[in-house]
Structure formats: C-alpha cells, structure tokens
Design an enzyme around this catalytic site. Sequence first.
Site, PDB file in Angstrom:
ATOM      1  N   LYS A  28      49.227  47.080 105.518  1.00 42.66           N
ATOM      2  CA  LYS A  28      49.812  47.946 104.478  1.00 42.66           C
ATOM      3  C   LYS A  28      49.982  49.364 105.008  1.00 42.66           C
ATOM      4  O   LYS A  28      51.027  49.980 104.849  1.00 42.66           O
ATOM      5  CB  LYS A  28      48.878  47.960 103.255  1.00 42.66           C
ATOM      6  CG  LYS A  28      49.146  49.070 102.264  1.00 42.66           C
ATOM      7  CD  LYS A  28      48.266  48.977 101.039  1.00 42.66           C
ATOM      8  CE  LYS A  28      46.942  49.681 101.126  1.00 42.66           C
ATOM      9  NZ  LYS A  28      46.985  51.162 101.100  1.00 42.66           N
ATOM     10  N   ASN A  29      48.933  49.858 105.647  1.00 48.61           N
ATOM     11  CA  ASN A  29      48.955  51.266 106.037  1.00 48.61           C
ATOM     12  C   ASN A  29      49.741  51.532 107.327  1.00 48.61           C
ATOM     13  O   ASN A  29      49.872  52.683 107.744  1.00 48.61           O
ATOM     14  CB  ASN A  29      47.522  51.806 106.122  1.00 48.61           C
ATOM     15  CG  ASN A  29      46.877  51.871 104.746  1.00 48.61           C
ATOM     16  OD1 ASN A  29      47.562  51.736 103.730  1.00 48.61           O
ATOM     17  ND2 ASN A  29      45.572  52.056 104.710  1.00 48.61           N
ATOM     18  N   CYS A 122      45.161  55.267  93.859  1.00 51.52           N
ATOM     19  CA  CYS A 122      43.820  54.763  93.582  1.00 51.52           C
ATOM     20  C   CYS A 122      42.888  55.927  93.239  1.00 51.52           C
ATOM     21  O   CYS A 122      43.009  57.013  93.806  1.00 51.52           O
ATOM     22  CB  CYS A 122      43.273  54.023  94.795  1.00 51.52           C
ATOM     23  SG  CYS A 122      43.995  52.400  95.026  1.00 51.52           S
ATOM     24  N   ARG A 127      41.776  63.908  96.449  1.00 53.65           N
ATOM     25  CA  ARG A 127      43.017  63.662  97.179  1.00 53.65           C
ATOM     26  C   ARG A 127      44.032  64.814  97.073  1.00 53.65           C
ATOM     27  O   ARG A 127      45.129  64.664  96.518  1.00 53.65           O
ATOM     28  CB  ARG A 127      43.621  62.318  96.779  1.00 53.65           C
ATOM     29  CG  ARG A 127      42.561  61.228  96.826  1.00 53.65           C
ATOM     30  CD  ARG A 127      43.128  59.869  96.920  1.00 53.65           C
ATOM     31  NE  ARG A 127      43.440  59.478  98.283  1.00 53.65           N
ATOM     32  CZ  ARG A 127      43.999  58.325  98.597  1.00 53.65           C
ATOM     33  NH1 ARG A 127      44.342  57.477  97.666  1.00 53.65           N
ATOM     34  NH2 ARG A 127      44.236  58.030  99.858  1.00 53.65           N
ATOM     35  N   ASP A 316      37.636  52.349 103.861  1.00 53.04           N
ATOM     36  CA  ASP A 316      38.270  51.282 103.080  1.00 53.04           C
ATOM     37  C   ASP A 316      37.442  49.996 103.059  1.00 53.04           C
ATOM     38  O   ASP A 316      37.749  49.085 102.288  1.00 53.04           O
ATOM     39  CB  ASP A 316      39.677  50.982 103.621  1.00 53.04           C
ATOM     40  CG  ASP A 316      40.633  52.132 103.363  1.00 53.04           C
ATOM     41  OD1 ASP A 316      40.346  52.964 102.490  1.00 53.04           O
ATOM     42  OD2 ASP A 316      41.666  52.209 104.057  1.00 53.04           O
ATOM     43  N   ARG A 409      48.040  45.620  95.053  1.00 54.00           N
ATOM     44  CA  ARG A 409      48.680  46.712  95.813  1.00 54.00           C
ATOM     45  C   ARG A 409      48.523  46.508  97.308  1.00 54.00           C
ATOM     46  O   ARG A 409      49.364  46.963  98.089  1.00 54.00           O
ATOM     47  CB  ARG A 409      48.009  48.046  95.490  1.00 54.00           C
ATOM     48  CG  ARG A 409      48.250  48.559  94.124  1.00 54.00           C
ATOM     49  CD  ARG A 409      47.572  49.874  93.987  1.00 54.00           C
ATOM     50  NE  ARG A 409      48.376  50.875  94.666  1.00 54.00           N
ATOM     51  CZ  ARG A 409      48.490  52.127  94.262  1.00 54.00           C
ATOM     52  NH1 ARG A 409      47.822  52.517  93.209  1.00 54.00           N
ATOM     53  NH2 ARG A 409      49.237  52.965  94.907  1.00 54.00           N
TER      54      ARG A 409
HETATM   55  N1  EPU Z   1      42.709  65.599 102.642  1.00 53.23           N
HETATM   56  C1  EPU Z   1      42.758  66.919 102.263  1.00 53.23           C
HETATM   57  N2  EPU Z   1      43.970  67.514 102.118  1.00 53.23           N
HETATM   58  C2  EPU Z   1      45.114  66.839 102.331  1.00 53.23           C
HETATM   59  C3  EPU Z   1      45.076  65.495 102.745  1.00 53.23           C
HETATM   60  C4  EPU Z   1      43.833  64.891 102.881  1.00 53.23           C
HETATM   61  O1  EPU Z   1      41.725  67.548 102.044  1.00 53.23           O
HETATM   62  O2  EPU Z   1      46.180  67.464 102.175  1.00 53.23           O
HETATM   63  C5  EPU Z   1      41.401  64.959 102.776  1.00 53.23           C
HETATM   64  C6  EPU Z   1      41.196  63.812 101.798  1.00 53.23           C
HETATM   65  O3  EPU Z   1      40.848  64.285 100.521  1.00 53.23           O
HETATM   66  C7  EPU Z   1      40.093  63.033 102.462  1.00 53.23           C
HETATM   67  C8  EPU Z   1      40.393  63.235 103.951  1.00 53.23           C
HETATM   68  O4  EPU Z   1      41.313  64.328 104.033  1.00 53.23           O
HETATM   69  O5  EPU Z   1      38.860  63.600 102.154  1.00 53.23           O
HETATM   70  C9  EPU Z   1      40.978  62.073 104.671  1.00 53.23           C
HETATM   71  O6  EPU Z   1      41.997  61.504 103.886  1.00 53.23           O
HETATM   72  P1  EPU Z   1      43.330  60.972 104.542  1.00 53.23           P
HETATM   73  O7  EPU Z   1      44.374  62.017 104.368  1.00 53.23           O
HETATM   74  O8  EPU Z   1      43.043  60.496 105.921  1.00 53.23           O
HETATM   75  O9  EPU Z   1      43.674  59.785 103.603  1.00 53.23           O
HETATM   76  P2  EPU Z   1      45.118  59.253 103.306  1.00 53.23           P
HETATM   77  O10 EPU Z   1      45.987  59.466 104.461  1.00 53.23           O
HETATM   78  O11 EPU Z   1      45.551  59.747 101.982  1.00 53.23           O
HETATM   79  C10 EPU Z   1      44.782  56.873 104.324  1.00 53.23           C
HETATM   80  C11 EPU Z   1      44.879  55.478 103.810  1.00 53.23           C
HETATM   81  C12 EPU Z   1      43.726  55.232 102.859  1.00 53.23           C
HETATM   82  C13 EPU Z   1      42.416  55.459 103.605  1.00 53.23           C
HETATM   83  C14 EPU Z   1      42.386  56.859 104.207  1.00 53.23           C
HETATM   84  C15 EPU Z   1      41.182  57.119 105.093  1.00 53.23           C
HETATM   85  C16 EPU Z   1      47.245  55.079 103.828  1.00 53.23           C
HETATM   86  C17 EPU Z   1      48.491  54.849 103.058  1.00 53.23           C
HETATM   87  N3  EPU Z   1      46.149  55.310 103.126  1.00 53.23           N
HETATM   88  O12 EPU Z   1      44.841  57.705 103.165  1.00 53.23           O
HETATM   89  O13 EPU Z   1      43.837  53.867 102.467  1.00 53.23           O
HETATM   90  O14 EPU Z   1      41.326  55.313 102.720  1.00 53.23           O
HETATM   91  O15 EPU Z   1      43.560  57.060 105.030  1.00 53.23           O
HETATM   92  O16 EPU Z   1      41.129  56.209 106.128  1.00 53.23           O
HETATM   93  O17 EPU Z   1      47.268  55.015 105.053  1.00 53.23           O
HETATM   94  C18 EPU Z   1      43.512  52.024 101.090  1.00 53.23           C
HETATM   95  O18 EPU Z   1      44.228  51.392 101.886  1.00 53.23           O
HETATM   96  O19 EPU Z   1      42.824  51.485 100.182  1.00 53.23           O
HETATM   97  C19 EPU Z   1      43.456  53.470 101.223  1.00 53.23           C
HETATM   98  C20 EPU Z   1      43.042  54.274 100.241  1.00 53.23           C
END
Ligand code: EPU
Length: 429
Positions: A28-29, A122, A127, A316, A409
């Site tokens: 998915k990711n 989610c 976030r 995850d 999802r």
């Molecule tokens: N963060 C910030 N500011 C931002 C963006 C992120 O503070 O502008 C923080 C987040 O709050 C978090 C940390 O950075 O504390 C890391 O989050 P990240 O940005 O890496 O998460 P993401 O990119 O939104 C992806 C996956 C998630 C997975 C996380 C961590 C996708 C589409 N989603 O999310 O997947 O949990 O990386 O590995 O790639 C899932 O598949 O169930 C899922 C939630």
Amino acid sequence: MNETDTLVVEGLNGARKIKGTIAVNGSKNDALPALASSLLFQSPLTLTNVPEIEDIERLSTLLIGLGFSITKDKKTLTLDASQLHGATLDRDIAKKMRASIILTGPLLARQGEVHFPHPGGCVIGERPIDLFLDGFTQMGAKVNNRAGMYHLTTADGHLHGTEIFFRQQAVTATETFLLAGVLARGRTILKNCALEPEITSLGNCLVHHGAKISGLGTTTLVIDGGPLLTAKNPTYEIIPDRIEAGSFLILGALVARELIITDCEPEHLEAIIFCLQSAGAKIEIGKKQVIIRATPRQSYRALTIKTHEYPGFPTDLQALMSVFLTQARGESRLFETIFEGRLGHLETLARMGANVSIHNQHQATIVGPTPLVGRTVISPDLRAGLAYLLAGLIAKGQTVIHNVHYIDRGYERIDERLRALGLDVKRQH
Ligand code: EPU
C-alpha cells in the site's frame, strides 16, 4: 455503520491448527506514492502488483477529479495525466485520507499551485503537516489558508530547488519532496530523509524513467530538476507489502502449526523476524518467502519493543505485536516513539482479558500469557483493526469487529484470504 462493515471471528482458544500458505500483496505504502508519481509523466505510466484496497481507490478518484484517465486490469493500473486540469484536491476525499498529501508536491511542481484540505485518515495521533508547508515555502511557494483549504501558489509557476533539512525523519514528506524535486527548477537537496524501502522503490522507479536523483537508500537525497518524464519499459512494479508480511508472521506465530508466507521480501522484514525469533518463534527464511512453525509446547518469551524508523521495528506492526505479547511469558514493554495516539488498542485488548498497563501516550507494559475472550469491538484504525482480528482468532468464543472499512483500507479481502487458511472469519451481510 453498514452491514458489510462488520466481521465475525470465531476464536481458536489458543489452538495452533493452521497449516497453509498465504501470498503477500503489493505494498500500500509503495503504491500510493507510485500513483502520485504519475503526475510527473507526460505519457501514461503503468503500475503492476497494485493492491486492490480502498486507499488506492480513493487516491485514484482524486486523480480522476484532476483530469486523469485511469484504466485498471486486476492489479495493473495505467495512469494518464495528459488531460490534467486544475490543481484542487476534492475536499471530502482528501480529508479522509492522510496519504492525499503526497499529491501536493508533484501537483505544485507541475501546475505551479495546489489547493487541498488538512488531510485526515487513521486516528493514530496528531499528524501535522508542518514539514510540508515549511518545505514548500523554502522552495518558493506562498501558503494561504482560507475556509479550511490550503492554497499554495508560486510566483513564476515553478518550485525552486533548495536545501531542506527535515527536523524529523518522515516517510510521506520525504516522498513528496522527492517527487517535487524532479520537476523543480535547479537542485533540491533533502537531508535527514526517511529510509523506508518504499522511498527507495519510488526513487529507483523515477531514475529508471529519467529523473536525476542520487543518494537513494541514504538520508541525503539530491535531485536535479528537469522536464516531465516519459514512461519506459519495464514500468513500475510495486514492491511486496512488508507490513502485510509482518502481520502474517505474527498471525502464523499465534495460530499456525506452519504458515508459508510467499511473495515477500525477507530483507525488509529483519526487525519483525528478529523480534519474533528473540521471543522463541521458529522462522525459516527463503528467497521470496518466510516460513513460521510452531514448536511443541511452545511458549514465547516477553520482549521490549521500541518502534523506530526503518530499519527499526515498524510502528505499523506495534498493535499486532501487542496481541502477540499477551501470549508471551513475563513482562513485555512497549515504547511507541513515532505517534502519540497509537496505544488505544491496548484498552480493547484489556477488555478481552489482556493484562496491560498504559503508562503514558507512548509507553505500556503487557504481562502474559493471558487467555483472551471474544468481545464486540470497534476498529479505530487500519492496524489496530487487524490486531483485533488477530486477538479474536486466538480468543475463546466469538469476536465481532465493527468499522471494518479501516481494515479494508490496507488489507485486500482479508476475510477471504484468512478463510482460505481454514480460519473462521465472516463478513456480516
Ligand atoms: N510529522 C510531523 N510533521 C509532518 C509530517 C510528519 O511532525 O509534517 C511527524 C508525524 O506526526 C510522526 C512522524 O513525523 O510523528 C513520522 O510520520 P511520517 O510522516 O513518517 O508518517 P506518514 O508518512 O504520514 C507513513 C505511512 C504510515 C506509517 C508512517 C510511519 C504511508 C502512506 N503511510 O505515514 O502508515 O505509520 O509512515 O512509518 O506511507 C499505515 O500504513 O497504517 C500507516 C499509518
């Protein structure tokens, strides 16, 4: 809540009966940024091994709203951006989906502007999107927020390469700026990038199609911007979903005599394999498969699990691992370092009989082993939802899970695939 939004799970009451094979789908990711990458192309881009899940449908709908034509043949998608018009993401869909933010980088880079709502998704914590807004500002965009929509514009219709240091490693932010850099004017240098395999996969694909990127697989990425890309053969094969594979390993550890997990990439599973082996699980690693076997009278040992950016233990899999730890002997410690709202499932596991103490938003202990009992539960997010399904499978009696759309999802036809293994999981019609 509609009728098909419920799963009924008959528990095995701790028995390890299953012997079978399950194949892992495309990630998915990886698929989500791959879809977004089609915004960088002047010719249609074909993606293979795309999982048939709700998040992909939603992102496709957003792209269609921007003028894309998308053709689908089972797990192959062809995305044509040649009729792209506008730069506004549908508010209702984008709000429901955190991953919609990934479209902002390539859209802004291609169209010179983008309009989008604060993305939802989610419920696993705050976030925020500050890394995105700060980065786009550094690349020359102006940010406005009116009536709940962000409006990002550029003075000359282009983003401009610059050096961006991410204060925190973040997966989608790294991907978004990698995509933006491909069409930006000049050189973009991204520092403190996340290292998840999905980022390297995306980068390798872009390089294959002509993008100029160096540093893939490291925390510093250098991108020299250029014109729109032209798709070449082979196109883009989505990598195996390491979180789905890890979920199946935990499933196997709990309910199987032997589970063969095929179509996966064992190299991406090191953290989960290491943890399960440390707890006493027997795992055999093959070329594109892993096999997990029960040993007679197997009793797992307690563990300390600290979630971490790749290659550490993935956040995850934390909820699923919590279910495993309810069956391990001794006191296990959980430390969720990535998100601050991702321990909520422990309260539900406690209702099912687990002995858990939640110390704060990030830390908890689980004392096991404890038998679990079936309950009616509501899935709060994708991974916690699957954790309840696993808990239901090892419990005594029936577990009814509502809000299954969260599980859908990210896990394709999970009920059918588990039934094929001989597990009693039914969708209520
Ligand atoms: N963060 C910030 N500011 C931002 C963006 C992120 O503070 O502008 C923080 C987040 O709050 C978090 C940390 O950075 O504390 C890391 O989050 P990240 O940005 O890496 O998460 P993401 O990119 O939104 C992806 C996956 C998630 C997975 C996380 C961590 C996708 C589409 N989603 O999310 O997947 O949990 O990386 O590995 O790639 C899932 O598949 O169930 C899922 C939630």
